[in-house]
Enzyme design. Structure first.
Site, PDB file in Angstrom:
ATOM      1  CE  LYS A 150      -4.419   0.807   2.362  1.00  0.00           C
ATOM      2  NZ  LYS A 150      -5.085   0.679   3.660  1.00  0.00           N
TER       3      LYS A 150
HETATM    4  O1  G3P Z   1      -7.622   1.269   5.416  1.00  0.00           O
HETATM    5  C1  G3P Z   1      -8.054   2.515   5.002  1.00  0.00           C
HETATM    6  C2  G3P Z   1      -9.366   2.916   5.549  1.00  0.00           C
HETATM    7  O2  G3P Z   1     -10.385   2.061   5.282  1.00  0.00           O
HETATM    8  C3  G3P Z   1      -9.445   3.926   6.602  1.00  0.00           C
HETATM    9  O3  G3P Z   1     -10.686   3.994   7.229  1.00  0.00           O
HETATM   10  O4  G3P Z   1     -12.170   4.595   9.072  1.00  0.00           O
HETATM   11  O5  G3P Z   1      -9.757   5.262   9.187  1.00  0.00           O
HETATM   12  O6  G3P Z   1     -11.320   6.392   7.605  1.00  0.00           O
HETATM   13  P1  G3P Z   1     -10.999   5.129   8.327  1.00  0.00           P
END
Ligand code: G3P
Length: 218
Positions: free
Chosen positions: A83
């Site tokens: 990533k």
């Molecule tokens: O892995 C990336 C992602 O899904 C982040 O989610 O909830 O931290 O905005 P969030």
């Protein structure tokens, strides 16, 4: 649509994977920090739990650092996807890693032109962050719609991985708009099964069945 679980918690991941419905896993530095685990050990363990793509995020900010970290992460298991952030360095490193046969998930995507650049860099996955756009008063789903249109216009094969999912409606809408995958927190994944009419309907069926005194197996 492929279902990925967005977590570095191996207990949650084992439970979700036991459903047989999980196609992959995504992690990020915040999720690793929350797990309290050594990143490399956690990624190796996660890769043994699911055979599909497991995203592991590089943290260097320059191309050479991203290449070194990316190659190291990819060596942990064959299902690791590196990533990288949607920055100029991230997209240069993406292109070079892809040339080496390493799959890349370009993350922190908040606009469709960013997604266009990621596709041109050969990204395997693009991760538009729906929930964070909604949190900021913008429309996360509109971003999915725009990326789908742009990728289809030009036949880009980069897969749209709807990320930063907050609700079951995010999953529904991402599927309706043709996102290839959604990465879902364990709590939302478990909630996808639920419907009040399923619960009450099943209860009524079982009560009626009991009243018959029958058994299917004898
Ligand atoms: O892995 C990336 C992602 O899904 C982040 O989610 O909830 O931290 O905005 P969030």
């Amino acid at each position: 649509m492929d279902i990925f679980i967005d977590s570095a918690d191996v207990r949650d991941l084992r439970a979700a994977a036991a459903s047989g419905l999980v196609d992959g896993v995504t992690t990020n530095p915040s999720l690793i920090a929350r797990s309290g685990r050594d990143m490399k050990e956690a990624i190796a363990e996660i890769c043994s739990i699911v055979s599909g793509p497991v995203s592991a995020e590089a943290v260097a900010s320059d191309v050479d650092g991203m290449l070194a970290e990316g190659r190291y992460l990819a060596s942990i298991a064959e299902n690791v996807v590196v990533k990288l952030p949607l920055t100029p360095a991230g997209l240069t490193a993406c292109k070079l890693l892809v040339q080496d046969g390493i799959r890349v998930n370009v993350t922190l995507c908040f606009s469709s032109v960013q997604a266009l650049l990621a596709a041109k860099a050969g990204a395997t996955f693009i991760s538009p962050f729906i929930g964070r756009l909604d949190d900021a008063g913008l429309d996360g789903m509109e971003l999915i719609r725009e990326i789908r249109t742009i990728y289809d216009n030009y036949g880009y094969t980069t897969r749209i991985l709807a990320a930063s999912i907050r609700t079951i409606n995010h999953v529904r809408d991402a599927a309706l708009l043709g996102a290839d995958c959604a990465t879902i927190p364990p709590k939302i994944f478990n909630a996808l099964y639920s419907h009040i009419l399923t619960d009450t309907g099943l209860q009524a069926f079982l009560e009626d069945w009991r009243s018959t005194g029958q058994s299917i197996l004898k």
